[in-house]
Design an enzyme around this catalytic site. Sequence first.
Site, PDB file in Angstrom:
ATOM      1  N   LYS A 105       1.132  -1.116   0.448  1.00  0.00           N
ATOM      2  CA  LYS A 105      -0.549   0.038   0.235  1.00  0.00           C
ATOM      3  C   LYS A 105       0.892   1.646  -0.100  1.00  0.00           C
ATOM      4  CE  LYS A 105      -4.058  -2.419   1.735  1.00  0.00           C
ATOM      5  NZ  LYS A 105      -5.206  -2.950   2.962  1.00  0.00           N
ATOM      6  N   GLN A 155      -5.229  -1.827   9.041  1.00  0.00           N
ATOM      7  CA  GLN A 155      -5.040  -3.348   8.158  1.00  0.00           C
ATOM      8  C   GLN A 155      -5.513  -4.018   9.219  1.00  0.00           C
ATOM      9  OE1 GLN A 155      -3.250  -3.464   5.417  1.00  0.00           O
ATOM     10  NE2 GLN A 155      -4.083  -5.703   5.865  1.00  0.00           N
ATOM     11  N   ASP A 184     -11.110   2.241   3.567  1.00  0.00           N
ATOM     12  CA  ASP A 184     -11.231   0.610   2.619  1.00  0.00           C
ATOM     13  C   ASP A 184     -12.793   0.673   2.558  1.00  0.00           C
ATOM     14  OD1 ASP A 184      -9.488  -0.548   3.161  1.00  0.00           O
ATOM     15  OD2 ASP A 184      -9.231  -1.141   5.244  1.00  0.00           O
TER      16      ASP A 184
END
Length: 284
Positions: free
Chosen positions: A52, A96, A119
């Site tokens: 990422k 995460q 997200d």
Amino acid sequence: MYKIIDGKEVSSYVKQQVKLQTDILKQQGITPCLAVIIVEGDPASRVYVNNKKRACEVCGIKSLEYALAGDVGEEELLALIDKLNNDSSVNGILCQLPVPKHIDEKKVIDAISPAKDVDGFSAENVGKIWLGDYSISPCTPMGVIELLDYYKIDVQGKNCVVVGRSNIVGKPMAALLLERNATVTVCHSKTKDLASFTKNADIIVAAVGRAGFITADMVSEGAVVIDVGINRLSDGKLAGDVDFEAVKEKASYITPVPGGCGPMTIAVLMKNTIEATKMQNNIK
Ligand code: NDP
């Protein structure tokens, strides 16, 4: 003859488009910024976070990493999220997943401001997807849509079977396909005679988490087969949920693993970071 859907190619294209938008924002004095929180301990999570960060570099997005020790307390993690929510220089926040068992994942998701939830996991953003009124997309399912669009695979009126109903893949995948006028069936572990559904599908999206689960006898000639699964085999190799070698002979289009859906998730994350930045700056 089947065609491979090349997620590396499509993700590069999406990231190039994101970079163009980042450049325009920077000309206006705005540098999009993504804060990534990782609770250390899971090697796969470390790989994802590094990927990422690399994608941010490619897209010109500033990335901040907050690496917390594996025994970090829930309160400390939530306090960090609160701080980032209130930091106007941070446009996107992701933690995460999975987090260690002593931390409540739902609390973490709920703590991230929906405006910065790149997200797309928050209840508000998930709800907006079902209303068809959203700017932040669910990353993995939207990555599938980007693949279909790139290869001009029209879903309208098609029989789409999504295998898996998780909150992050199966359910939002169904919503996005429905929004595009597909006829959608969602199958799961309690579905009886799964093959009777998949055999009637024009498009199958497999998001189960079991290597080689979708076999050739479950697929009709000419079907489009999208494999979201990422499974680590005992020899360390990655495999999808689809028995690729056998299924490809029947498919019209098929995604490989790796190199299919995987790279798309991060590309959409980059897109979402730009969307979040624009929304926070009242830019259309
Ligand atoms: P989950 O474990 O949350 O969900 C799996 C789903 O599969 C569940 O809905 C489950 O049904 C269903 N399922 C399990 N067994 C069967 C069965 N025998 N028949 C039919 N359905 C079944 O997984 P995720 O959705 O999070 O992930 C799915 C896969 O996608 C994994 O391999 C994961 O690694 C991968 N993934 C890839 C991403 C990417 O970036 N490309 C991102 C996210 C995930 P039930 O609800 O009834 O239990």
